[in-house]
Design a protein around this motif. Structure first.
Motif, short mmCIF file in Angstrom:
data_model
loop_
_atom_site.label_atom_id
_atom_site.label_comp_id
_atom_site.label_asym_id
_atom_site.label_seq_id
_atom_site.Cartn_x
_atom_site.Cartn_y
_atom_site.Cartn_z
N TYR A 56 33.45 31.18 27.09
CA TYR A 56 33.02 31.24 28.49
C TYR A 56 32.84 32.67 28.91
O TYR A 56 31.92 33.02 29.65
CB TYR A 56 34.04 30.56 29.39
CG TYR A 56 34.04 29.09 29.22
CD1 TYR A 56 33.17 28.31 29.96
CD2 TYR A 56 34.85 28.49 28.28
CE1 TYR A 56 33.12 26.96 29.77
CE2 TYR A 56 34.81 27.14 28.09
CZ TYR A 56 33.94 26.37 28.83
OH TYR A 56 33.88 25.03 28.64
N ALA B 239 31.85 35.01 27.11
CA ALA B 239 30.57 35.46 26.57
C ALA B 239 29.44 35.11 27.54
O ALA B 239 28.61 35.96 27.88
CB ALA B 239 30.33 34.82 25.21
N ILE B 240 29.42 33.87 28.00
CA ILE B 240 28.32 33.44 28.86
C ILE B 240 28.37 34.16 30.21
O ILE B 240 27.34 34.56 30.76
CB ILE B 240 28.36 31.92 29.07
CG1 ILE B 240 28.45 31.21 27.74
CG2 ILE B 240 27.17 31.47 29.87
CD1 ILE B 240 27.17 30.86 27.09
N VAL B 241 29.57 34.34 30.75
CA VAL B 241 29.65 34.99 32.05
C VAL B 241 29.22 36.46 31.94
O VAL B 241 28.50 36.97 32.80
CB VAL B 241 31.08 34.88 32.63
CG1 VAL B 241 31.20 35.71 33.89
CG2 VAL B 241 31.39 33.44 32.95
N PRO C 105 37.24 39.10 37.53
CA PRO C 105 37.07 37.65 37.66
C PRO C 105 37.13 36.89 36.34
O PRO C 105 37.44 35.71 36.35
CB PRO C 105 35.68 37.52 38.31
CG PRO C 105 35.01 38.81 38.09
CD PRO C 105 36.07 39.83 37.97
N LEU D 283 41.64 47.28 30.74
CA LEU D 283 41.53 48.58 30.10
C LEU D 283 40.44 48.56 29.03
O LEU D 283 39.61 49.48 28.95
CB LEU D 283 42.88 48.95 29.47
CG LEU D 283 42.97 50.34 28.87
CD1 LEU D 283 42.84 51.38 29.96
CD2 LEU D 283 44.30 50.53 28.14
N ARG E 60 40.72 35.27 32.96
CA ARG E 60 41.40 34.07 32.49
C ARG E 60 40.52 33.24 31.58
O ARG E 60 40.95 32.23 31.05
CB ARG E 60 41.85 33.24 33.68
CG ARG E 60 43.08 33.82 34.34
CD ARG E 60 43.46 33.02 35.58
NE ARG E 60 43.48 31.60 35.30
CZ ARG E 60 43.13 30.68 36.18
NH1 ARG E 60 42.70 31.03 37.36
NH2 ARG E 60 43.19 29.41 35.88
N LEU E 61 39.28 33.65 31.40
CA LEU E 61 38.36 32.80 30.66
C LEU E 61 38.58 32.87 29.16
O LEU E 61 38.89 33.92 28.62
CB LEU E 61 36.92 33.19 30.97
CG LEU E 61 36.53 33.06 32.43
CD1 LEU E 61 35.07 33.42 32.58
CD2 LEU E 61 36.79 31.66 32.91
N ARG E 62 38.34 31.74 28.53
CA ARG E 62 38.39 31.70 27.07
C ARG E 62 37.18 32.41 26.49
O ARG E 62 36.17 32.57 27.15
CB ARG E 62 38.34 30.25 26.64
CG ARG E 62 39.64 29.72 26.15
CD ARG E 62 39.43 28.31 25.72
NE ARG E 62 38.22 28.20 24.90
CZ ARG E 62 37.90 27.11 24.24
NH1 ARG E 62 38.67 26.06 24.31
NH2 ARG E 62 36.81 27.06 23.51
N GLY E 63 37.29 32.77 25.20
CA GLY E 63 36.26 33.57 24.54
C GLY E 63 34.83 33.15 24.80
O GLY E 63 34.00 33.96 25.21
N LEU F 148 27.15 37.59 29.84
CA LEU F 148 25.70 37.53 29.69
C LEU F 148 25.04 37.43 31.06
O LEU F 148 24.07 38.13 31.38
CB LEU F 148 25.34 36.33 28.83
CG LEU F 148 23.89 36.09 28.45
CD1 LEU F 148 23.84 35.30 27.17
CD2 LEU F 148 23.13 35.34 29.51
N GLY F 149 25.61 36.56 31.90
CA GLY F 149 25.09 36.41 33.25
C GLY F 149 25.18 37.71 34.02
O GLY F 149 24.24 38.11 34.71
#
Lengths: 342, 257, 369
Positions: C126, C128-130, C118, C239, C121-124, C132-133
């Motif tokens: 974001y 990180a926060i996801v 999931p 990977l 596609r997130l930038r660096g 963390l979640g």
């Protein structure tokens, strides 16, 4: 790796007194409608706090593209400084009216947090403005933990009872629906602050400078905007809002702690993303939506999962929402796109 | 002559801006094809759509007789189209040699298992990749900087390195986005020699360029874009005299603000 | 290893071979020296080795592939809990060590892919926060999955986990050699973990100088350009996530078996941050950096614990800063100051992404012509 005290993370059950007792009380014998309204109110209260914090995230992000990880901890500092001030005032002038006392404490907290915001920006983030993209974020994480550690040194590891200077005796506007004066104050106080912020950004000279800087640093500075000052100002305003949110949060739950900023910080970040990061209206909307979703989620999760999950999973909602928004609607409800495309 | 690439009615819109509308063009095998036009005419957008960085809103590309996938850069490269960027985009922490080796990625196979066991196949493939990369550095004339971290290379050498990296993907069509931008006259002349060499070696070249002299001296055919539309496509000598083209370049015409 | 050797002051540049031998000798005699200060120091060294493995795994994700993962400890937790489930009285299952190890690694890798899909596609930031979640969600489940069915035993954690047993050789028992000489179990674990670290170094180094390592570095330096040369960035990210997670899972298994019990509090966000600090402190993207960072930041808090507490006692008469506070202070300051003053890390060696000798052979051939 050896067993250590849990650091930085609040035990969900301890910090969750609002939702839990209220709806349990409600479920005992009240109707569906009352439950719904009750949870809406609870969601609105906590949502307004999230919204205030989210504004700080979103303003800094809008201008610098930086997720100020330490923003949640500014909230904690605000709450604890206010607590310290109130304790001091209670000792010095026991006869002082609670409202005056609260106002002074709030003012002190705001000033301290603003100074803190200014210092953070000046000492840490400013030097990293042109560094590789991971550097500011890693620094922000470091600052967050540094603040928690310092708070731990000053205020210890204990949970402090928060003086409730505004009454917490629930009123019953509708039969079976409860709301405390603190909660009413939170809703109206944060609404007033948000309106104030919108006016500041949209109607004043410094607000215009902020918008220009967010649009394009270089162009703004060519047009004579002192972008450094604008950025510092943004941090200061965000920190001030966080201080107020911290006092609200602690007053609502009646408890304060060195790690109390972490969860609301993360949730407020989620709210900012949900609303569309970089967008003030989005942060407000996102905060309220998140608060309400969380309140409903915590109330119904047990029924939804057939008793498998209970309200101690409440914190998961924020993360799930964050994940889902970023995957399916990275622009948030109202904002700019965040995912990396060409 | 054999057609290598055919673009059919390509369209791309960004919000309210129609960056490309109904662009059709044909590139023949072995030619140097120029894509020119004023700033903001949609040239780079065309490159981005062709190479899969953007998905077009309409139209299709036919490459070597079959349709190209859209929006999937690595598949496009696999089919044999490589590109460079207007603002050089190298892998800054890698050496020149490693940049080119990375470019060979799609033509090699080693996976985690092969890498961890260092089996014969993987070692052989790695050796060949190194040698090939070195040959390519020599080909563009910067082999003496093989071991230099790419961000420390001079501007002109970075441009060459980017071309070498693109060649490492073994393309049939090489798409160069303003390769002469920022170069002085000597460097441009050397670049011209290099592009001619590439063409002689059987690779078709597509070129976005502002330097009209370079385009006219190098290209077999030229297409002109203006406001996202193709306004001319012919041999340079004819295009040069086209009135619409002259109008577009002089900033006149009905589109002027 | 070469990077590590080269990082030794003075000797590293003059005589790399000697430097390499020096490292090897230090690694081998370290526990013997530590033993002189008390057995707890050998234990601390054992943990330092586990941290080294973790740091290497996280370095793969953060340093090589440029994906900031703040929930890395979750994979460690997956490994540790896998081991606890499959080798303890909790479910009364006692599978052999060599069976659980691949399972723990496999589950962790799966968790890595599950997280990876999931967030691709997130930038660096974001990302990180996801992540963390994700780490927090795993922890919340560990804490609460004791009801209605007791799976994780909640905050108490799982006890009495079987020790590491290498084909009948129980590492938790002192090795008796002859009549009056025995090797303490902590030493056995040390050398076993040392082997594991050495193996990890070889693996990670091979990855780094391969097609895979170059693709990661390319993606990290410029994702758009990496796509433009045909790198399937989605697969390469997955990977990186799954291989990094595998390291986490493996070291988690070792941790569970070594410590004998696991509980959610060993896997707090602070631990993720601690491992990240080790990578950052040593130098992102280079193996030697991760190793040194892990070693220094695993040991320093313990040394501080030993030195600072008595020192405060004598100076102020009471303890102002307890060891846990000192550790947090140290980690957060290390992170901030490193980023501000020395962003390349303690050992800012440029990581190579290709075999040296291929090029030098080629050049020799050229010269011969």
């Amino acid at each position: 790796m050896t067993p250590r005290t849990v650091v930085g993370v609040m035990p969900a059950r301890l910090m969750d007194p609002t939702a839990a007792p209220d709806w349990r009380l409600v479920r005992l014998g009240k109707g569906i409608m009352e439950t719904l309204i009750q949870q809406l109110i609870n969601g609105l209260v906590i949502g307004s706090v999230y919204a205030l914090i989210a504004l700080g995230y979103t303003m800094v992000y809008g201008i610098l593209g930086l997720i100020n990880f330490a923003h949640g901890d500014v909230l904690m500092v605000g709450a604890l400084v206010a607590l310290q001030t109130m304790t001091f005032l209670m000792g010095m002038a026991p006869g002082m009216s609670p409202l005056v006392m609260l106002s002074i404490a709030l003012l002190v907290a705001i000033v301290v947090c603003m100074l803190l915001g200014f210092t953070m920006e000046r000492l840490a983030y400013r030097r990293l403005r042109n560094a590789p993209r991971l550097a500011p974020l890693i620094t922000a994480i470091g600052v967050s933990f540094l603040l928690q550690t310092i708070a731990m040194i000053i205020w210890g590891r204990n949970y402090h009872t928060y003086p409730q200077l505004i009454s917490t005796t629930p009123l019953q506007p509708i039969e079976g629906v409860f709301i405390t004066p603190v909660q009413i104050t939170i809703i109206f106080g944060s609404a007033a602050l948000m309106i104030g912020l919108l006016l500041l950004v949209n109607r004043t000279k410094i607000g215009r400078a902020m918008r220009a800087t967010a649009e394009n640093h270089r162009v703004a500075s060519l047009m004579g905007v002192d972008t450094n000052a604008v950025i510092a100002f943004t941090f200061v305003i965000g920190a001030g809002l966080a201080a107020v949110a911290g006092v609200m949060f602690a007053s609502n739950y009646g408890i304060a702690h060195y790690g109390m900023g972490f969860m609301p910080g993360l949730k407020a970040f989620t709210a900012a993303v949900l609303g569309g990061i970089g967008n003030l209206g989005g942060a407000m909307l996102g905060g309220i939506v998140l608060g309400v979703v969380e309140s409903f989620g915590a109330g119904y999760i047990e029924n939804l999962t057939f008793g498998f999950l209970n309200s101690s999973y409440q914190d998961i909602f924020a993360f799930l929402i964050l994940g889902l928004v970023l995957i399916f609607r990275p622009t948030g409800l109202l904002g700019e796109r965040v995912s990396d495309r060409a | 002559m054999i057609t290598l690439l055919e673009a059919r009615n390509i369209g791309k819109r960004f919000g309210g801006l129609q960056a490309l509308s109904d662009v059709s063009l044909t590139i023949r095998k072995g030619e140097v094809y120029g894509l020119i036009g004023p700033n903001g005419a949609g040239k780079t957008t065309f490159f981005n759509v062709l190479t899969g960085a953007y998905t077009p809103d309409g139209g299709e590309f036919v490459f070597n007789g079959s349709e190209l996938p859209t929006g999937k850069p690595h598949k496009v490269v696999g089919r044999g189209i490589a590109r460079t960027f207007q603002n050089i985009r190298l892998f800054r922490e890698l050496t020149a040699l490693e940049n080119v080796m990375a470019g060979h990625h799609i033509r090699t196979k080693a996976g985690v298992w092969g890498v961890l066991t260092q089996n014969r196949f993987t070692r052989e493939e790695e050796r060949l990749t190194t040698e090939r990369a070195y040959e390519l550095l020599k080909y563009v004339g910067i082999e003496r900087f093989a071991d230099v971290v790419s961000r420390n290379l001079s501007y002109g050498d970075q441009r060459r390195l980017e071309i070498a990296r693109a060649l490492a993907t073994e393309p049939q069509l090489l798409a160069l986005d303003e390769p002469a931008a920022g170069m002085n006259a000597t460097e441009t002349a050397q670049l011209k020699v290099l592009i001619e060499q590439i063409r002689r070696d059987g690779i078709t070249v597509m070129l976005i360029e502002h330097d009209v002299k370079l385009v006219m001296g190098l290209c077999d055919r030229v297409a002109v874009l203006d406001f996202g539309k193709k306004i001319a496509e012919d041999v340079p000598a004819v295009v040069q005299k086209n009135e619409a083209v002259i109008a577009a370049y002089l900033g006149g015409g009905k589109h002027a603000h | 290893m070469n990077e590590l050797a080269a990082a030794i002051p003075w000797l590293g540049k003059r005589n790399p071979t000697a430097a390499r031998w020096l490292i090897l000798i230090i690694a081998l005699v370290a526990p013997v020296i530590a033993w002189q200060f008390g057995r707890s120091w050998v234990r601390i060294l054992d943990f330092a080795l586990l941290y080294m493995m973790l740091a290497m795994g996280l370095n793969l994700v953060v340093g090589f592939a440029g994906l900031l993962d703040l929930g890395y400890i979750a994979f460690y937790a997956v490994g540790a809990y896998t081991f606890a489930f499959l080798a303890s009285p909790h479910f009364d299952v006692h599978l052999p060590f060599w069976t659980i190890l691949p399972l723990g690694a496999g589950f962790a890798a799966m968790a890595g892919i599950m997280l990876g899909f999931p967030v691709l596609r997130l930038r660096g930031d974001y990302l990180a926060i996801v992540t963390l979640g994700f780490g927090e969600i795993v922890r919340i489940f560990m804490l609460n999955l004791n009801y209605p069915v007791n799976i994780t035993n909640g905050p108490q954690g799982i006890n009495m986990i079987d020790p590491i047993n290498l084909f009948g050789w129980d590492l938790s028992r002192n090795l008796q050699i002859g009549e009056n000489f025995s090797i303490n179990s902590l030493f056995l674990y040390y050398y076993f973990f040392l082997l594991a670290v050495a193996g990890s170094i070889v693996f990670v180094h091979r990855l780094q100088i391969s097609r895979v390592g170059r693709a990661w570095a390319a993606m990290r330096d410029d994702e758009l350009a990496a796509k433009a040369i045909g790198i399937n960035t989605r697969n390469m990210k997955l990977l990186a996530f799954s291989l990094g997670a595998t390291f986490g899972g493996l070291s988690g298994c070792l941790f569970g078996a070594f410590q004998g019990f696991v509980s959610p509090e060993s896997f707090s966000l602070m631990e993720s941050i601690a491992v990240l600090t080790m990578v950052v402190f040593g130098g992102m993207g280079n193996i030697a950096g991760a190793l040194v960072g892990a070693f220094v930041l695993a040991l320093l808090p313990e040394i501080l614990r030993d030195v600072a507490v008595p020192l405060q006692q004598t100076l102020f008469g009471h303890v102002l800063l307890d060891p846990e506070v000192l550790r947090m202070l140290l980690l957060s300051l290390a992170m901030i100051l490193m980023m501000l003053l020395r962003p390349a890390g303690l050992i800012p060696a440029r990581a190579r992404y290709s075999h040296d000798h291929h090029l030098s052979n080629k050049l020799k051939q050229e010269a011969a012509k």
